[in-house]
Motif scaffolding. Structure first.
Motif, short mmCIF file in Angstrom:
data_model
loop_
_atom_site.label_atom_id
_atom_site.label_comp_id
_atom_site.label_asym_id
_atom_site.label_seq_id
_atom_site.Cartn_x
_atom_site.Cartn_y
_atom_site.Cartn_z
N THR A 6 48.73 79.28 41.35
CA THR A 6 47.73 79.44 42.39
C THR A 6 46.75 78.29 42.32
N SER A 7 46.45 77.72 43.46
CA SER A 7 45.39 76.73 43.53
C SER A 7 44.48 77.11 44.68
N ARG A 8 43.28 76.59 44.61
CA ARG A 8 42.31 76.81 45.68
C ARG A 8 41.83 75.46 46.15
N ARG A 9 41.25 75.45 47.35
CA ARG A 9 40.76 74.20 47.89
C ARG A 9 39.55 74.45 48.77
N PHE A 10 38.77 73.41 48.94
CA PHE A 10 37.74 73.40 49.99
C PHE A 10 37.66 71.98 50.52
N SER A 11 37.24 71.87 51.76
CA SER A 11 37.07 70.57 52.40
C SER A 11 35.66 70.45 52.93
N LEU A 12 35.10 69.26 52.83
CA LEU A 12 33.76 68.99 53.34
C LEU A 12 33.76 67.66 54.08
N ALA A 13 32.89 67.57 55.07
CA ALA A 13 32.62 66.32 55.78
C ALA A 13 31.16 66.35 56.19
N ASN A 14 30.55 65.19 56.28
CA ASN A 14 29.19 65.13 56.80
C ASN A 14 29.22 65.38 58.31
N PRO A 15 28.13 65.90 58.87
CA PRO A 15 28.07 66.08 60.32
C PRO A 15 28.27 64.75 61.04
N ARG A 28 27.96 63.61 46.75
CA ARG A 28 26.92 64.45 46.13
C ARG A 28 27.07 65.90 46.58
N ARG A 29 27.40 66.10 47.87
CA ARG A 29 27.61 67.46 48.38
C ARG A 29 28.81 68.12 47.71
N VAL A 30 29.87 67.35 47.46
CA VAL A 30 31.04 67.88 46.76
C VAL A 30 30.65 68.28 45.34
N ALA A 31 29.91 67.42 44.65
CA ALA A 31 29.45 67.74 43.29
C ALA A 31 28.60 69.00 43.28
N ASP A 32 27.71 69.14 44.25
CA ASP A 32 26.88 70.35 44.35
C ASP A 32 27.74 71.59 44.54
N GLU A 33 28.78 71.48 45.35
CA GLU A 33 29.67 72.61 45.61
C GLU A 33 30.46 72.99 44.36
N ILE A 34 30.92 71.99 43.61
CA ILE A 34 31.63 72.25 42.35
C ILE A 34 30.73 73.02 41.40
N GLU A 35 29.48 72.57 41.27
CA GLU A 35 28.53 73.25 40.39
C GLU A 35 28.21 74.65 40.89
N ALA A 36 28.01 74.81 42.20
CA ALA A 36 27.68 76.12 42.77
C ALA A 36 28.80 77.13 42.54
N ARG A 37 30.04 76.68 42.59
CA ARG A 37 31.18 77.57 42.36
C ARG A 37 31.50 77.75 40.89
N GLY A 38 30.84 76.98 40.02
CA GLY A 38 31.08 77.09 38.58
C GLY A 38 32.48 76.67 38.17
N ILE A 39 33.01 75.65 38.84
CA ILE A 39 34.37 75.19 38.54
C ILE A 39 34.36 74.37 37.25
N ASP A 40 35.21 74.76 36.32
CA ASP A 40 35.34 74.05 35.05
C ASP A 40 36.08 72.73 35.29
N PRO A 41 35.60 71.62 34.77
CA PRO A 41 36.28 70.34 34.97
C PRO A 41 37.76 70.36 34.55
N MET A 42 38.12 71.19 33.58
CA MET A 42 39.51 71.28 33.14
C MET A 42 40.40 71.94 34.18
N ASP A 43 39.81 72.61 35.18
CA ASP A 43 40.57 73.29 36.22
C ASP A 43 40.82 72.41 37.44
N ILE A 44 40.24 71.21 37.47
CA ILE A 44 40.39 70.32 38.63
C ILE A 44 41.82 69.78 38.69
N LEU A 45 42.42 69.89 39.88
CA LEU A 45 43.77 69.38 40.09
C LEU A 45 43.78 68.06 40.85
N ASP A 46 42.95 67.97 41.89
CA ASP A 46 43.00 66.77 42.74
C ASP A 46 41.77 66.74 43.63
N LEU A 47 41.44 65.54 44.07
CA LEU A 47 40.37 65.32 45.04
C LEU A 47 40.84 64.19 45.94
#
Length: 82
Positions: A6-15, A28-47
């Protein structure tokens, strides 16, 4: 060994009309979202970072993929993929 996971994803773009060409702001918004979701760096698959060319310049977007802990219940805004 498992044949799928199982993997999860989110997408962001500036207005489009408010900083669409500002890649550092988007990252910076992506980094904020990673922190807000509490994603562990070891769980990152791709960006992936993409751009669409507009009359105002590049319109940046990011799609972020991670593998959740097995204890993490899916949230409604997550997009599971296989």
């Amino acid at each position: 060994m498992s044949e799928w996971w199982t993997s999860r994803r989110f997408s962001l773009a500036n207005p489009r009309d408010d900083g669409s060409t500002d890649l550092p702001r988007l990252l910076r918004r992506v980094a904020d979202e990673i922190e807000a979701r509490g994603i562990d760096p070891m769980d990152i698959l791709d960006l992936t970072v993409s751009q669409d060319i507009t009359e105002d310049g590049p319109w940046w977007s990011v799609t972020f993929y991670w593998q959740p802990d097995q204890d993490d219940p899916p949230s409604p805004e997550d997009s599971p993929t296989r």
